[in-house]
Design a protein around this motif. Structure first.
Motif, mmCIF file in Angstrom:
data_model
loop_
_atom_site.group_PDB
_atom_site.id
_atom_site.type_symbol
_atom_site.label_atom_id
_atom_site.label_comp_id
_atom_site.label_asym_id
_atom_site.label_seq_id
_atom_site.Cartn_x
_atom_site.Cartn_y
_atom_site.Cartn_z
ATOM 1 N N ALA A 8 34.516 -13.889 27.981
ATOM 2 C CA ALA A 8 33.859 -14.049 29.289
ATOM 3 C C ALA A 8 34.818 -13.634 30.391
ATOM 4 N N HIS A 9 34.930 -12.347 30.613
ATOM 5 C CA HIS A 9 35.714 -11.832 31.741
ATOM 6 C C HIS A 9 35.044 -10.552 32.226
ATOM 7 N N PRO A 10 34.888 -10.414 33.557
ATOM 8 C CA PRO A 10 34.159 -9.238 34.047
ATOM 9 C C PRO A 10 34.953 -7.944 33.978
ATOM 10 N N ARG A 13 40.025 -4.476 31.994
ATOM 11 C CA ARG A 13 41.440 -4.110 32.176
ATOM 12 C C ARG A 13 42.298 -5.281 32.645
ATOM 13 N N SER A 14 41.749 -6.468 32.606
ATOM 14 C CA SER A 14 42.505 -7.675 32.987
ATOM 15 C C SER A 14 43.469 -8.071 31.879
ATOM 16 N N LEU A 15 44.305 -9.038 32.195
ATOM 17 C CA LEU A 15 45.168 -9.625 31.164
ATOM 18 C C LEU A 15 44.315 -10.159 30.017
ATOM 19 N N SER A 16 43.255 -10.866 30.372
ATOM 20 C CA SER A 16 42.368 -11.400 29.330
ATOM 21 C C SER A 16 41.804 -10.269 28.474
ATOM 22 N N GLY A 17 41.388 -9.176 29.131
ATOM 23 C CA GLY A 17 40.835 -8.045 28.387
ATOM 24 C C GLY A 17 41.850 -7.433 27.439
ATOM 25 N N PHE A 96 38.414 -17.009 27.820
ATOM 26 C CA PHE A 96 37.996 -16.949 29.235
ATOM 27 C C PHE A 96 39.197 -17.218 30.138
ATOM 28 N N PRO A 97 39.099 -16.797 31.408
ATOM 29 C CA PRO A 97 40.063 -17.233 32.410
ATOM 30 C C PRO A 97 39.603 -18.577 32.955
ATOM 31 N N LEU A 98 40.535 -19.467 33.218
ATOM 32 C CA LEU A 98 40.164 -20.776 33.764
ATOM 33 C C LEU A 98 39.739 -20.604 35.216
ATOM 34 N N TRP A 99 38.520 -20.981 35.512
ATOM 35 C CA TRP A 99 37.974 -20.863 36.870
ATOM 36 C C TRP A 99 37.519 -22.242 37.305
ATOM 37 N N TRP A 100 38.097 -22.724 38.388
ATOM 38 C CA TRP A 100 37.730 -24.043 38.913
ATOM 39 C C TRP A 100 37.693 -25.085 37.810
ATOM 40 N N TYR A 101 38.803 -25.156 37.105
ATOM 41 C CA TYR A 101 38.996 -26.192 36.077
ATOM 42 C C TYR A 101 38.027 -26.047 34.906
ATOM 43 N N GLY A 102 37.403 -24.933 34.777
ATOM 44 C CA GLY A 102 36.434 -24.856 33.690
ATOM 45 C C GLY A 102 36.096 -23.437 33.296
ATOM 46 N N LEU A 147 42.758 -19.062 26.532
ATOM 47 C CA LEU A 147 42.499 -18.995 27.966
ATOM 48 C C LEU A 147 43.711 -18.531 28.746
ATOM 49 N N ALA A 148 43.403 -17.976 29.923
ATOM 50 C CA ALA A 148 44.423 -17.617 30.896
ATOM 51 C C ALA A 148 44.229 -18.545 32.087
ATOM 52 N N ALA A 149 45.337 -19.075 32.605
ATOM 53 C CA ALA A 149 45.254 -19.976 33.760
ATOM 54 C C ALA A 149 46.270 -19.533 34.799
ATOM 55 N N GLY A 150 45.869 -19.608 36.050
ATOM 56 C CA GLY A 150 46.794 -19.256 37.124
ATOM 57 C C GLY A 150 47.940 -20.243 37.235
ATOM 58 N N ALA A 151 47.685 -21.498 36.892
ATOM 59 C CA ALA A 151 48.706 -22.540 37.022
ATOM 60 C C ALA A 151 49.874 -22.271 36.086
ATOM 61 N N ARG A 152 51.073 -22.684 36.535
ATOM 62 C CA ARG A 152 52.223 -22.583 35.650
ATOM 63 C C ARG A 152 52.212 -23.744 34.654
ATOM 64 N N GLY A 192 50.404 -19.202 34.335
ATOM 65 C CA GLY A 192 50.935 -18.326 35.381
ATOM 66 C C GLY A 192 50.358 -16.929 35.264
ATOM 67 N N ALA A 193 49.070 -16.866 34.886
ATOM 68 C CA ALA A 193 48.481 -15.604 34.441
ATOM 69 C C ALA A 193 48.218 -14.602 35.566
ATOM 70 N N ASP A 194 48.421 -15.007 36.811
ATOM 71 C CA ASP A 194 48.217 -14.048 37.901
ATOM 72 C C ASP A 194 49.411 -13.124 38.108
ATOM 73 N N ARG A 195 50.557 -13.547 37.589
ATOM 74 C CA ARG A 195 51.772 -12.717 37.698
ATOM 75 C C ARG A 195 52.495 -12.770 36.360
HETATM 76 C C1 LIG Z 1 37.116 -18.275 40.904
HETATM 77 C C2 LIG Z 1 38.494 -18.560 40.379
HETATM 78 C C3 LIG Z 1 38.835 -19.882 40.091
HETATM 79 C C4 LIG Z 1 40.087 -20.167 39.550
HETATM 80 N N1 LIG Z 1 40.380 -21.473 39.224
HETATM 81 C C5 LIG Z 1 41.551 -21.759 38.598
HETATM 82 C C6 LIG Z 1 41.835 -23.104 38.180
HETATM 83 O O1 LIG Z 1 41.063 -24.038 38.348
HETATM 84 N N2 LIG Z 1 43.020 -23.335 37.562
HETATM 85 C C7 LIG Z 1 43.924 -22.334 37.339
HETATM 86 O O2 LIG Z 1 44.995 -22.595 36.768
HETATM 87 N N3 LIG Z 1 43.672 -21.040 37.718
HETATM 88 C C8 LIG Z 1 42.515 -20.744 38.341
HETATM 89 N N4 LIG Z 1 42.227 -19.439 38.704
HETATM 90 C C9 LIG Z 1 43.183 -18.370 38.355
HETATM 91 C C10 LIG Z 1 42.744 -17.657 37.090
HETATM 92 O O3 LIG Z 1 42.765 -18.526 35.981
HETATM 93 C C11 LIG Z 1 43.611 -16.438 36.856
HETATM 94 O O4 LIG Z 1 43.385 -15.563 37.941
HETATM 95 C C12 LIG Z 1 43.319 -15.710 35.575
HETATM 96 O O5 LIG Z 1 43.545 -16.546 34.477
HETATM 97 C C13 LIG Z 1 44.195 -14.475 35.442
HETATM 98 O O6 LIG Z 1 43.874 -13.799 34.237
HETATM 99 P P1 LIG Z 1 43.008 -12.457 34.254
HETATM 100 O O7 LIG Z 1 43.870 -11.411 34.901
HETATM 101 O O8 LIG Z 1 42.706 -12.158 32.839
HETATM 102 O O9 LIG Z 1 41.786 -12.746 35.079
HETATM 103 C C14 LIG Z 1 41.010 -19.123 39.286
HETATM 104 C C15 LIG Z 1 40.652 -17.803 39.606
HETATM 105 C C16 LIG Z 1 39.419 -17.521 40.137
HETATM 106 C C17 LIG Z 1 39.048 -16.081 40.452
#
Ligand SMILES: Cc1cc2nc3c(=O)[nH]c(=O)nc-3n(C[C@H](O)[C@H](O)[C@H](O)COP(=O)(O)O)c2cc1C
Length: 256
Positions: A8-10, A13-17, A96-102, A147-152, A192-195
């Motif tokens: 589930a990633h749009p 070419r993302s990290l998840s992809g 999936f990437p974690l979005w809003w805790y879910g 899953l990928a999460a932005g949080a460290r 820390g999946a954003d960087r």
């Molecule tokens: C709508 C949205 C909600 C997000 N919510 C969270 C969150 O609740 N917790 C978190 O750690 N990261 C959150 N993130 C960051 C994503 O998890 C992160 O951008 C993603 O895992 C990066 O991987 P990708 O490049 O494969 O998308 C959110 C990102 C988006 C776009």
């Protein structure tokens, strides 16, 4: 093994992809049969509708209607196709990437529409008991979250501001996958999946490869089964199990 990979990633070419591509390649290299549900690519409809259940009369009585439709073979074709993939699979990877805790909504809607009554819940044994939490239609299948999460990582640890990963994933891992009967393996997480520098990506890819190599043998998260004697008739943990403790961790047979 037969492995279904639900993605589930749009953005492919993302990290998840990139991890998905490598994961599928790894599984095929190991000789597994692999099918994929790439939800954005499939344009999966995540919204439950009465018409899904052979209804369409405007009454949204999803539970009962879905059970009847399931029994009569009236479910929408896209739901039936996903249920057939699940029936076929020995193991399911949910990525999936974690979005809003879910879960991204498209994936939440996959569960809402596919895990209908008589398939994901509301399954009864011959003696009338409801089979859930470790038993059910999907019993015997393995599930693993990637899953990928932005949080460290520390911020998703036991005292991290996000809550621990186990807690954040409890609704999916315990309340959905285990509820439906599956054995849920510990998740694979990229923090820390954003960087992600190249070296960290290579490490994450290796870790995922390792976990896919042991997909058939890794021990599951030791969730307590509903009917294993740990809960009373109200489904409350008996006082002599994890005495005095509360919180989500009490639903493990040993501290997680
Ligand atoms: C709508 C949205 C909600 C997000 N919510 C969270 C969150 O609740 N917790 C978190 O750690 N990261 C959150 N993130 C960051 C994503 O998890 C992160 O951008 C993603 O895992 C990066 O991987 P990708 O490049 O494969 O998308 C959110 C990102 C988006 C776009």
């Amino acid at each position: 093994m037969n492995v279904l990979w639900v993605f589930a990633h749009p953005e492919p070419r993302s990290l998840s992809g990139a991890l998905r591509d490598d994961g599928l390649c790894t599984l095929r290299g190991l000789g597994h049969d692999v099918r994929e549900s790439d939800l954005y690519a499939m344009k999966w409809n995540p919204v439950v509708d009465a018409a899904d259940f052979g209804g369409g009369d405007g009454r949204l009585v999803v539970g009962a209607a879905s059970a009847r439709a399931h029994a009569r073979g009236e479910l929408s074709a896209d739901i039936v196709a996903e249920q057939e993939k699940l029936d076929w699979a020995d193991a399911v990877v949910v990525q999936f990437p974690l979005w809003w805790y879910g879960l991204p909504a498209i994936l939440k809607g996959w569960f809402d529409r596919v895990f209908v009554k008589g398939f994901g819940y509301g399954v009864r044994a011959g003696d009338g008991r409801t089979l859930r939490y470790g038993e059910g239609r999907l019993e015997g299948k393995r599930a693993m979250v990637v899953l990928a999460a932005g949080a460290r990582e520390p911020a998703m640890g036991p005292r991290g501001v996000n809550g621990s990963l186990d807690e954040v994933l409890f609704p999916l891992q315990h309340g959905t996958l285990f509820y439906a009967g599956m054995s849920v393996l510990p998740p694979v997480a990229v923090y820390g999946a954003d960087r992600v520098p190249d070296a960290q990506f290579a490490e994450a890819r290796e870790h995922l490869r390792d976990r896919l190599r042991t997909l058939g043998t890794t021990g599951p998260i030791p969730f307590r089964t509903q009917n294993g004697g740990d809960y009373d008739d109200d489904l409350v943990l008996r006082p002599d199990r994890a005495p005095g403790a509360t919180g989500l961790g009490v639903h493990l047979t040993r501290a997680g």
